[in-house]
Design an enzyme around this catalytic site. Structure first.
Site, PDB file in Angstrom:
ATOM      1  N   HIS A   1      35.144 -57.568  18.255  1.00  0.00           N
ATOM      2  CA  HIS A   1      36.455 -56.888  18.257  1.00  0.00           C
ATOM      3  C   HIS A   1      37.617 -57.877  18.415  1.00  0.00           C
ATOM      4  CE1 HIS A   1      36.727 -56.854  22.671  1.00  0.00           C
ATOM      5  NE2 HIS A   1      35.806 -55.931  22.826  1.00  0.00           N
TER       6      HIS A   1
ATOM      7  N   HIS B   1      27.693 -50.233  32.649  1.00  0.00           N
ATOM      8  CA  HIS B   1      28.962 -50.200  31.894  1.00  0.00           C
ATOM      9  C   HIS B   1      28.706 -49.444  30.588  1.00  0.00           C
ATOM     10  CE1 HIS B   1      32.636 -51.554  30.107  1.00  0.00           C
ATOM     11  NE2 HIS B   1      32.205 -52.681  29.581  1.00  0.00           N
TER      12      HIS B   1
ATOM     13  N   GLU C   1      30.520 -49.423  27.741  1.00  0.00           N
ATOM     14  CA  GLU C   1      31.076 -49.910  26.471  1.00  0.00           C
ATOM     15  C   GLU C   1      29.948 -50.027  25.431  1.00  0.00           C
ATOM     16  OE1 GLU C   1      33.779 -53.245  26.815  1.00  0.00           O
ATOM     17  OE2 GLU C   1      34.482 -52.944  24.759  1.00  0.00           O
TER      18      GLU C   1
ATOM     19  N   ASP D   1      28.889 -52.029  23.266  1.00  0.00           N
ATOM     20  CA  ASP D   1      28.049 -53.222  23.047  1.00  0.00           C
ATOM     21  C   ASP D   1      26.825 -53.209  23.970  1.00  0.00           C
ATOM     22  OD1 ASP D   1      30.110 -53.630  24.974  1.00  0.00           O
ATOM     23  OD2 ASP D   1      29.702 -55.771  25.026  1.00  0.00           O
TER      24      ASP D   1
ATOM     25  N   HIS E   1      35.501 -54.761  33.724  1.00  0.00           N
ATOM     26  CA  HIS E   1      36.829 -54.662  33.170  1.00  0.00           C
ATOM     27  C   HIS E   1      37.161 -53.254  32.649  1.00  0.00           C
ATOM     28  CE1 HIS E   1      35.933 -54.951  28.653  1.00  0.00           C
ATOM     29  NE2 HIS E   1      34.766 -54.891  29.232  1.00  0.00           N
TER      30      HIS E   1
ATOM     31  N   ASP F   1      29.788 -57.467  32.470  1.00  0.00           N
ATOM     32  CA  ASP F   1      30.606 -58.413  31.696  1.00  0.00           C
ATOM     33  C   ASP F   1      31.144 -59.575  32.543  1.00  0.00           C
ATOM     34  OD1 ASP F   1      30.402 -57.149  29.213  1.00  0.00           O
ATOM     35  OD2 ASP F   1      32.058 -55.796  29.649  1.00  0.00           O
TER      36      ASP F   1
ATOM     37  N   TYR G   1      35.822 -66.417  27.706  1.00  0.00           N
ATOM     38  CA  TYR G   1      35.472 -65.018  27.969  1.00  0.00           C
ATOM     39  C   TYR G   1      36.421 -64.425  29.010  1.00  0.00           C
ATOM     40  CZ  TYR G   1      32.646 -60.860  28.492  1.00  0.00           C
ATOM     41  OH  TYR G   1      32.230 -59.553  28.502  1.00  0.00           O
TER      42      TYR G   1
ATOM     43  N   HIS H   1      26.246 -60.864  29.167  1.00  0.00           N
ATOM     44  CA  HIS H   1      26.415 -61.732  27.992  1.00  0.00           C
ATOM     45  C   HIS H   1      26.212 -63.186  28.432  1.00  0.00           C
ATOM     46  CE1 HIS H   1      28.258 -58.512  25.587  1.00  0.00           C
ATOM     47  NE2 HIS H   1      29.123 -58.283  26.564  1.00  0.00           N
TER      48      HIS H   1
HETATM   49 FE1  FEO Z   1      32.827 -54.446  28.271  1.00  0.00          FE
HETATM   50 FE2  FEO Z   1      30.241 -56.343  27.077  1.00  0.00          FE
HETATM   51  O1  FEO Z   1      31.322 -54.846  27.261  1.00  0.00           O
END
Ligand code: FEO
Length: 399
Positions: free
Chosen positions: A23, A77, A79, A81, A144, A163, A191, A222
């Site tokens: 993104h 989380h 999100e 991903d 986040h 994250d 990051y 990640h």
């Molecule tokens: Fe906030 Fe890796 O997603």
């Protein structure tokens, strides 16, 4: 491939070596979607992966456990991903209950029909016994997203940090001491700057919460796992969250016919004369992700742009829009630029830079058509003053 990262805890996620745009984050070293299987009396999965990689996740899990043996899926989380693979995963993990924060459930319901999903909602301090080990949950709102949560494996002293502390950094290795230290730190900084920077206040609060825990390993969702350089990454997060800066000046510009570039070069010459770190970043050549990373620890920035159609060039507009969202703190800015038959770039940049939260420290410098020697001399002197300002800010923060 399922790889053991601690006794009974296996990496079962996916390493995407090819992705270069997450993104709009320029992921020059790819991305990993970390997911971990805990083999205990209650088989537990920590985090899922992005939907296209769900089959890879399930294949990795099946090296160690059958899918229907999974009792808990911890969703730190929501999100996509990490959570867009849940729908397919839950179709195969018939006995699994999702363990997550209340906000996470709410967000999952915005992306999925959750009417047949089983949930166990947890809050900070709640514990979940798995057999020989216990998981403890720590809500980390706005680090986040509002739903964000960490999971601490108490006996293992392993913190699954979602994250936070992550990096977009593909590697066949899993630990910080198995990869290039400078690359790992560079990606951790990129990051933080591009994903976490707007939430410094919340990061400070999370770091305070973590100080009560004895942690042996921080396992983000990640990138690589922090083990050898745990203290270093925690210290860097504290510095970044507090916007501790270096004695450093950035000259960020775009130009049409080299007039603004001449001004940028003169400001650079003035600043670098003072022997502090000074960088010229052309918005046309350096991507927004790298510029944000440079902005994170630079106290003073000169933004320059030529006028096009009575406003700034679109590249500068994109950068300032991006920085407004990242909301860097404690930054000072000088504006400069060239114009011809009509002004507009510097004037519009003023508005944008103020919205980014920068304090303007000098009068703008503008040149009609090409900068005269007087204007270039003014730019050079301004560069020297910017360097002095950066040194002053750097020294003050040490007091
Ligand atoms: Fe906030 Fe890796 O997603």
């Amino acid at each position: 491939m399922a790889k053991e990262i601690a006794s009974g805890i296996f990496f079962v996620g996916y390493v995407d070596w090819e992705l270069r745009d997450f993104h709009s984050f320029e992921t020059r070293r790819g991305v990993t979607y970390n997911s971990f299987l805990i083999m205990d009396k209650k088989v537990t999965l920590i985090d899922a992966v992005k939907a296209p990689f769900c089959k890879n996740l399930m294949k990795n899990i099946e090296e160690r456990a059958s899918l229907d043996s999974i009792e808990y899926i911890i969703v730190n989380h929501a999100e996509p991903d990490h959570a867009s693979g849940l729908k397919e995963l839950l179709g195969c993990c018939k006995n699994a209950t999702i363990v997550c924060s209340g906000k996470c459930k709410e967000i999952l319901s915005g992306y999925n029909d959750i009417s047949n999903w089983k949930f166990q909602i947890v809050k900070t301090g709640d514990r979940l016994p798995l057999g020989s080990r216990t998981l403890e949950f720590i809500e980390t709102p706005m680090v986040h997203w509002p739903d964000s949560m960490f999971t601490f494996a108490v006996e293992d002293k392993v913190l699954f940090s979602m994250d936070a502390f992550g990096q977009h950094y593909s590697s066949s290795n899993k630990f910080d001491d198995e990869v290039d230290y400078c690359e790992a730190m560079e990606e951790a900084k990129r990051y933080y700057a591009n994903i976490i920077m707007p939430f410094g206040r919340q990061v400070i609060s999370v770091l305070e919460k973590l100080s009560k825990y004895e942690i042996k390993m921080i396992v983000p969702a990640h990138g690589i796992i922090w083990k050898k350089y745990l203290k270093e990454i925690l210290k860097l997060y504290s510095q970044w969250a507090n916007f501790i800066c270096k004695p450093k000046v950035l000259v960020i510009y775009d130009t049409m016919w080299q007039s603004t570039k001449l001004m940028a070069d003169a400001i650079y010459a003035g600043s670098s004369k003072k022997n502090i770190e000074t960088k010229i970043l052309s918005v046309r050549s350096v991507g927004l992700t790298d510029i944000a990373s440079e902005v994170l620890d630079a106290p003073v920035i000169a933004f320059g742009c030529s006028t096009l159609n009575m406003t700034m060039l679109p590249s500068m507009g994109a950068l300032l829009t991006y920085l407004k969202g990242l909301a860097p703190k404690n930054k000072f800015a000088l504006l400069f630029g060239s114009y011809g038959w009509g002004k507009g770039a510097v004037e519009d940049m003023q508005e944008m830079v103020k919205k980014c939260g920068f304090e303007l420290i000098n009068t703008d410098i503008k040149a009609k058509w090409q900068p005269s020697s007087e204007i270039l001399s003014e730019c050079k002197k301004a560069g020297e003053r910017l360097a002095d300002k950066a040194i002053e800010i750097y020294n003050n923060q040490k007091k």
